[in-house]
Scaffold this motif. Structure first.
Motif, PDB file in Angstrom:
ATOM      1  N   PRO A   1       0.815  -1.219   0.000  1.00 51.26           N
ATOM      2  CA  PRO A   1       0.000   0.000   0.000  1.00 51.26           C
ATOM      3  C   PRO A   1       0.848   1.269   0.000  1.00 51.26           C
ATOM      4  CG  PRO A   1       0.082  -0.955   2.190  1.00 51.26           C
ATOM      5  CD  PRO A   1       0.747  -1.945   1.275  1.00 51.26           C
ATOM      6  N   ASP A   2       0.272   2.324  -0.529  1.00 55.56           N
ATOM      7  CA  ASP A   2       0.891   3.641  -0.434  1.00 55.56           C
ATOM      8  C   ASP A   2       0.877   4.064   1.033  1.00 55.56           C
ATOM      9  OD1 ASP A   2       1.427   6.316  -2.270  1.00 55.56           O
ATOM     10  OD2 ASP A   2       0.526   6.783  -0.341  1.00 55.56           O
ATOM     11  N   LEU A   3       1.961   4.668   1.507  1.00 51.88           N
ATOM     12  CA  LEU A   3       2.085   4.986   2.927  1.00 51.88           C
ATOM     13  C   LEU A   3       1.933   6.467   3.248  1.00 51.88           C
ATOM     14  CD1 LEU A   3       4.987   2.639   4.135  1.00 51.88           C
ATOM     15  CD2 LEU A   3       2.518   2.256   4.158  1.00 51.88           C
ATOM     16  N   THR A   4       1.523   7.272   2.279  1.00 45.70           N
ATOM     17  CA  THR A   4       1.387   8.696   2.561  1.00 45.70           C
ATOM     18  C   THR A   4       0.437   8.948   3.725  1.00 45.70           C
ATOM     19  OG1 THR A   4       1.565   9.032   0.167  1.00 45.70           O
ATOM     20  CG2 THR A   4       1.029  10.958   1.513  1.00 45.70           C
ATOM     21  N   MET A   5      -0.682   8.240   3.743  1.00 47.02           N
ATOM     22  CA  MET A   5      -1.720   8.489   4.737  1.00 47.02           C
ATOM     23  C   MET A   5      -1.860   7.357   5.743  1.00 47.02           C
ATOM     24  SD  MET A   5      -3.027  11.435   3.745  1.00 47.02           S
ATOM     25  CE  MET A   5      -4.698  11.531   4.357  1.00 47.02           C
ATOM     26  N   VAL A   6      -0.866   6.486   5.840  1.00 48.15           N
ATOM     27  CA  VAL A   6      -1.018   5.310   6.687  1.00 48.15           C
ATOM     28  C   VAL A   6      -1.247   5.687   8.149  1.00 48.15           C
ATOM     29  CG1 VAL A   6       1.472   5.033   7.079  1.00 48.15           C
ATOM     30  CG2 VAL A   6      -0.047   3.043   7.241  1.00 48.15           C
ATOM     31  N   SER A   7      -0.652   6.773   8.607  1.00 45.72           N
ATOM     32  CA  SER A   7      -0.835   7.161  10.011  1.00 45.72           C
ATOM     33  C   SER A   7      -2.259   7.626  10.275  1.00 45.72           C
ATOM     34  CB  SER A   7       0.147   8.271  10.384  1.00 45.72           C
ATOM     35  OG  SER A   7      -0.134   9.468   9.679  1.00 45.72           O
ATOM     36  N   ARG A   8      -2.930   8.168   9.261  1.00 47.48           N
ATOM     37  CA  ARG A   8      -4.321   8.597   9.417  1.00 47.48           C
ATOM     38  C   ARG A   8      -5.253   7.395   9.436  1.00 47.48           C
ATOM     39  NH1 ARG A   8      -4.835  13.909   7.407  1.00 47.48           N
ATOM     40  NH2 ARG A   8      -7.002  13.842   8.151  1.00 47.48           N
ATOM     41  N   VAL A   9      -4.842   6.325   8.757  1.00 45.94           N
ATOM     42  CA  VAL A   9      -5.677   5.123   8.674  1.00 45.94           C
ATOM     43  C   VAL A   9      -5.443   4.203   9.869  1.00 45.94           C
ATOM     44  CG1 VAL A   9      -6.191   3.072   7.292  1.00 45.94           C
ATOM     45  CG2 VAL A   9      -5.698   5.245   6.160  1.00 45.94           C
ATOM     46  N   ARG A  10      -4.184   3.954  10.181  1.00 42.65           N
ATOM     47  CA  ARG A  10      -3.841   2.985  11.221  1.00 42.65           C
ATOM     48  C   ARG A  10      -3.624   3.614  12.596  1.00 42.65           C
ATOM     49  NH1 ARG A  10      -4.797  -2.385   9.913  1.00 42.65           N
ATOM     50  NH2 ARG A  10      -3.982  -2.880   7.832  1.00 42.65           N
ATOM     51  N   GLY A  11      -3.079   4.829  12.620  1.00 46.60           N
ATOM     52  CA  GLY A  11      -2.731   5.456  13.894  1.00 46.60           C
ATOM     53  C   GLY A  11      -1.267   5.242  14.223  1.00 46.60           C
ATOM     54  N   LYS A  12      -0.679   6.219  14.924  1.00 47.02           N
ATOM     55  CA  LYS A  12       0.748   6.154  15.228  1.00 47.02           C
ATOM     56  C   LYS A  12       1.104   5.002  16.149  1.00 47.02           C
ATOM     57  CE  LYS A  12       0.169   9.725  18.820  1.00 47.02           C
ATOM     58  NZ  LYS A  12       0.454   8.904  19.998  1.00 47.02           N
ATOM     59  N   ASP A  13       0.259   4.672  17.113  1.00 47.61           N
ATOM     60  CA  ASP A  13       0.562   3.574  18.035  1.00 47.61           C
ATOM     61  C   ASP A  13       0.586   2.239  17.301  1.00 47.61           C
ATOM     62  OD1 ASP A  13       0.614   5.468  20.015  1.00 47.61           O
ATOM     63  OD2 ASP A  13      -1.366   4.998  20.812  1.00 47.61           O
ATOM     64  N   TRP A  14      -0.312   2.074  16.323  1.00 52.70           N
ATOM     65  CA  TRP A  14      -0.343   0.831  15.544  1.00 52.70           C
ATOM     66  C   TRP A  14       0.950   0.676  14.748  1.00 52.70           C
ATOM     67  CZ3 TRP A  14       0.168  -1.141  10.729  1.00 52.70           C
ATOM     68  CH2 TRP A  14      -0.361  -2.425  10.483  1.00 52.70           C
ATOM     69  N   ILE A  15       1.363   1.742  14.065  1.00 48.67           N
ATOM     70  CA  ILE A  15       2.589   1.676  13.256  1.00 48.67           C
ATOM     71  C   ILE A  15       3.786   1.340  14.145  1.00 48.67           C
ATOM     72  CG2 ILE A  15       4.160   2.986  11.784  1.00 48.67           C
ATOM     73  CD1 ILE A  15       1.732   4.688  10.957  1.00 48.67           C
ATOM     74  N   TYR A  16       3.901   2.042  15.261  1.00 50.21           N
ATOM     75  CA  TYR A  16       5.029   1.856  16.168  1.00 50.21           C
ATOM     76  C   TYR A  16       5.082   0.422  16.703  1.00 50.21           C
ATOM     77  CZ  TYR A  16       7.955   2.604  20.334  1.00 50.21           C
ATOM     78  OH  TYR A  16       8.930   2.519  21.297  1.00 50.21           O
ATOM     79  N   THR A  17       3.939  -0.104  17.082  1.00 51.83           N
ATOM     80  CA  THR A  17       3.899  -1.473  17.606  1.00 51.83           C
ATOM     81  C   THR A  17       4.122  -2.501  16.506  1.00 51.83           C
ATOM     82  OG1 THR A  17       2.281  -0.704  19.250  1.00 51.83           O
ATOM     83  CG2 THR A  17       2.544  -3.075  19.008  1.00 51.83           C
ATOM     84  N   TYR A  18       3.511  -2.275  15.357  1.00 53.16           N
ATOM     85  CA  TYR A  18       3.630  -3.209  14.232  1.00 53.16           C
ATOM     86  C   TYR A  18       5.082  -3.412  13.803  1.00 53.16           C
ATOM     87  CZ  TYR A  18       3.527  -4.600   9.290  1.00 53.16           C
ATOM     88  OH  TYR A  18       3.769  -5.221   8.090  1.00 53.16           O
ATOM     89  N   LEU A  19       5.836  -2.329  13.692  1.00 58.08           N
ATOM     90  CA  LEU A  19       7.225  -2.428  13.241  1.00 58.08           C
ATOM     91  C   LEU A  19       8.136  -3.070  14.281  1.00 58.08           C
ATOM     92  CD1 LEU A  19       7.589   1.035  11.456  1.00 58.08           C
ATOM     93  CD2 LEU A  19       7.415  -1.229  10.383  1.00 58.08           C
ATOM     94  N   ARG A  20       7.636  -3.244  15.484  1.00 56.52           N
ATOM     95  CA  ARG A  20       8.412  -3.899  16.546  1.00 56.52           C
ATOM     96  C   ARG A  20       7.848  -5.266  16.900  1.00 56.52           C
ATOM     97  NH1 ARG A  20       6.798  -1.155  20.447  1.00 56.52           N
ATOM     98  NH2 ARG A  20       8.337  -1.710  22.037  1.00 56.52           N
ATOM     99  N   SER A  21       6.973  -5.809  16.034  1.00 50.46           N
ATOM    100  CA  SER A  21       6.261  -7.051  16.361  1.00 50.46           C
ATOM    101  C   SER A  21       6.505  -8.181  15.370  1.00 50.46           C
ATOM    102  CB  SER A  21       4.748  -6.772  16.455  1.00 50.46           C
ATOM    103  OG  SER A  21       4.464  -5.896  17.520  1.00 50.46           O
ATOM    104  N   PHE A  22       7.521  -8.073  14.534  1.00 47.22           N
ATOM    105  CA  PHE A  22       7.865  -9.193  13.651  1.00 47.22           C
ATOM    106  C   PHE A  22       8.585 -10.264  14.450  1.00 47.22           C
ATOM    107  CE2 PHE A  22       7.177  -5.972  10.429  1.00 47.22           C
ATOM    108  CZ  PHE A  22       6.625  -6.694   9.382  1.00 47.22           C
TER     109      PHE A  22
END
Length: 244
Positions: free
Chosen positions: A107-128
């Protein structure tokens, strides 16, 4: 009405499944005024994310200006495609091939923080974590069966799911307690968390580049309305002081 109720009951399991399991999200304490953090986040995005994920609603030159990077320095160190400074941040990955490689086009990531939220992004990138059953050898706690590889693995290493025995309802059970890196990453755990926070900060910025300016203007508008209200109140008193 009866048909509508039947349809809703039929769709309920699908809606529940779509909601997904409840996963605790860690707090992302970002700071959009921290230009150094935004610059580090931009560097991480350009080096590790842009190969698959575009930002087709964001331009190089405006990004460099907003995060405090001189245009020539940004083009030299953060722009690898040979595009012009005013071009949109895109890549050359064919959507059809990307869909066959990853299951879906990244997916395009320009608006990902508006869709997912900053906490989701932060946790997701640390959850692999390591999962040999998956095509890329990794899975994700926040996004089960994700089709994305762990692109930051060289920085974090390859985490493993860790378990420990705990007494639950009178029985000893093997309980999942978190992830632990194998130590092969270039960064320590704290350094990796900061890197992900910087990347999250940058993605939040791209989701709403004018947020700081909008907030600044908002305070001026609030101040104007306050002064205007006081003037109107004094004017009303002046006009009505002789009226009994």
């Amino acid at each position: 009405m009866k048909k509508l109720l039947v349809a809703l009951v039929t769709l309920l399991p699908t809606l529940v499944f779509a909601a997904g399991p409840s996963v605790h999200l860690d707090k992302a304490n970002i700071d959009l005024t921290d230009k150094a953090s935004l610059q580090r986040g931009a560097q991480l995005f350009m080096n590790y994310c842009l190969g698959c994920h575009q930002m087709q609603y964001q331009r190089y030159n405006s990004t460099f200006e907003d995060i405090g990077v001189p245009l020539e320095l940004g083009q030299e160190n953060l722009q690898f495609t040979g595009d012009k400074a005013g071009d949109l941040i895109t890549n050359n990955m064919p959507a059809e091939k990307a869909a066959s490689w990853f299951g879906n086009p990244p997916p395009d990531l320009t608006m990902v923080s508006r869709v997912r939220g900053k906490d989701w992004i932060y946790t997701y990138l640390r959850s692999f974590y390591r999962d040999d059953s998956r095509p890329f050898g990794v899975n994700n706690v926040v996004f089960p069966n994700v089709g994305m590889p762990h692109v930051l693995q060289e920085l974090q290493g390859l985490p493993e799911r860790t378990h420990e025995e705990r007494m639950i309802d009178g029985e000893m059970k093997d309980v999942y307690v978190g992830l632990k890196s194998d130590g092969t990453g270039a960064l320590s755990a704290g350094e990796y968390d900061q890197a992900v926070l910087d990347l999250t900060n940058f993605l939040v910025y791209t989701g709403e580049p004018m947020k700081l300016e909008r907030t600044r203007i908002g305070w001026f508008v609030f101040g104007f309305l306050l002064v205007f209200t006081l003037l109107a109140w004094f004017l009303k008193k002046e006009f009505w002081k002789d009226v009994k």
